[in-house]
Design an enzyme around this catalytic site. Structure first.
Site, PDB file in Angstrom:
ATOM      1  N   LYS A   1     -11.371  30.204 -27.885  1.00 40.68           N
ATOM      2  CA  LYS A   1     -10.157  30.292 -27.066  1.00 40.68           C
ATOM      3  C   LYS A   1      -8.891  30.129 -27.904  1.00 40.68           C
ATOM      4  CE  LYS A   1     -12.032  28.934 -22.567  1.00 40.68           C
ATOM      5  NZ  LYS A   1     -12.009  27.937 -21.469  1.00 40.68           N
TER       6      LYS A   1
ATOM      7  N   ASP B   1     -16.003  26.352 -26.812  1.00 40.65           N
ATOM      8  CA  ASP B   1     -14.788  27.077 -26.426  1.00 40.65           C
ATOM      9  C   ASP B   1     -13.831  27.314 -27.588  1.00 40.65           C
ATOM     10  OD1 ASP B   1     -15.117  27.799 -23.815  1.00 40.65           O
ATOM     11  OD2 ASP B   1     -14.184  26.004 -22.966  1.00 40.65           O
TER      12      ASP B   1
END
Length: 375
Positions: free
Chosen positions: A215, A212
């Protein structure tokens, strides 16, 4: 410069003196031996450059002596001096004693000096070659040690970079704090169950840990929005795999894991994003991540729901076998003892508690061991 030392071995003292006189007048240092055994006893200590031996001697023939001399001190170049004009003797001498040349008796003085000169030069070249070879090995050893230290430094700094990147994401998205660490260890365990080995295990662990990371490039108002995302906001959120992939392209050590980051939202049935890949078009690391990400999502607390038991997570993963998940990966997941997943979760929770305690009560400067940092 020291003169080259030549050993002369012959049971005839007159021949010894004659050979020694010719060689000494040409600048060689000679040592004469009537018995081969005496020459063998002295050869290692005195390290001659050339050894000249008669063939016909009562205690040991020249071929046997030169063979023994080669075993005792292989650096010396060996010459057989014989009156026996016998090809069999010459062949035996070359094969068994590694004889450089054969000189016949009576010898021609210039031929003798040329042969000994060539033998001494061959010995010097051999010694220099051995010295250079040893130096190369020594330098290669030093280079290997330096490269090992550099690799360790790169790995240490890369690990610090990883921790910094994950910490930065955790600060922005506290809801999933420690999620990346759990799924990275889950992914490694599942990859091992599938029979994978290093370096693939570490690549998969890094890919799951950083899945992730893109992000960081998503705006707070989108990333942290409590309610449903609009179509435009969802489009921005769905860019995070590509943003993460682009970020890892700049770090050589992490580039192998970038495909997992790029494809971690793809699904086995092709319903994922960003490219709608399906089946084995998706890298194995991403297919492994899909399963362990679901495991962690179901068994972890979220603001909108409580965690559910492992058995429910297992049931859901098996239910989606062949649609959302790679069947082979699901089968491997089912084969892992449930206590392995629990142990990983508890290990991460322990680290989380220790980190929280450290954040609340950071050590004083005088309590820190700074000796290693200064070294």
């Amino acid at each position: 410069m020291n003169a080259d030392r030549v050993f002369i071995v012959d049971d005839d003292e007159l021949i010894l003196k004659a050979l020694a006189r010719v060689l000494e007048l040409s600048g060689y240092e000679t040592r004469c031996f009537l018995r081969p055994a005496d020459a063998l006893a002295a050869i290692e200590a005195e390290a001659p450059v050339v050894v000249i031996s008669d063939y016909m001697m009562p205690s040991m023939d020249g071929v046997a002596f030169l063979k023994a001399a080669r075993a005792r001190f292989p650096a010396a170049v060996r010459i057989l001096c014989t009156a026996a004009e016998d090809f069999r003797v010459a062949l035996q001498a070359v094969n068994a004693g590694e004889v450089f040349r054969i000189i016949s008796k009576p010898w021609h003085q210039q031929e003798l000096l040329t042969t000994v000169s060539q033998a001494a030069e061959a010995a010097r070249l051999r010694i220099e070659n051995e010295r250079l070879t040893a130096e190369v090995h020594r330098q290669n050893g030093q280079l290997k040690e330096i490269n090992t230290r550099l690799e360790q430094m790169v790995q240490q700094r890369t690990q610090a970079l990883l921790e910094g990147l994950i910490a930065a994401l955790d600060y922005r998205d506290a809801e999933t704090q420690w999620h990346s660490r759990r799924v990275s260890l889950y992914a490694r365990r599942l990859a091992h169950q599938l029979g994978m080995e290093e370096p693939a295990l570490t690549v998969i662990e890094h890919g799951a840990l950083l899945h992730d990371i893109g992000k960081i490039g998503v705006r707070d108002r989108v990333l942290l929005k409590p309610g449903p995302l609009t179509g435009e906001e969802w489009t921005e959120m769905k860019r995070h795999p590509e943003l993460g992939w682009a970020l890892l392209q700049r770090v050589d050590y992490l580039r192998p894991a970038s495909a997992i980051v790029l494809q971690h939202q793809e699904k086995w049935d092709g319903s994922g994003y960003p490219s709608g890949l399906g089946g084995e078009e998706i890298v194995i690391g991403a297919r492994i991540f899909h399963v362990v990400d679901t495991l962690d999502a179901i068994t972890s607390d979220r603001p909108y729901r409580r965690s559910r038991p492992f058995a429910e997570a297992r049931e859901e993963i098996v239910r989606c076998r062949g649609t959302q998940f790679d069947p082979r990966v699901v089968d491997a997941f089912v084969a892992v003892p449930p206590e392995d997943w629990e142990r990983i979760r508890l290990d991460v929770e322990t680290v989380a508690v220790l980190s929280a305690d450290l954040a609340e009560s950071p050590p004083h400067l005088e309590d820190l061991d700074l000796a290693g940092a200064r070294a």
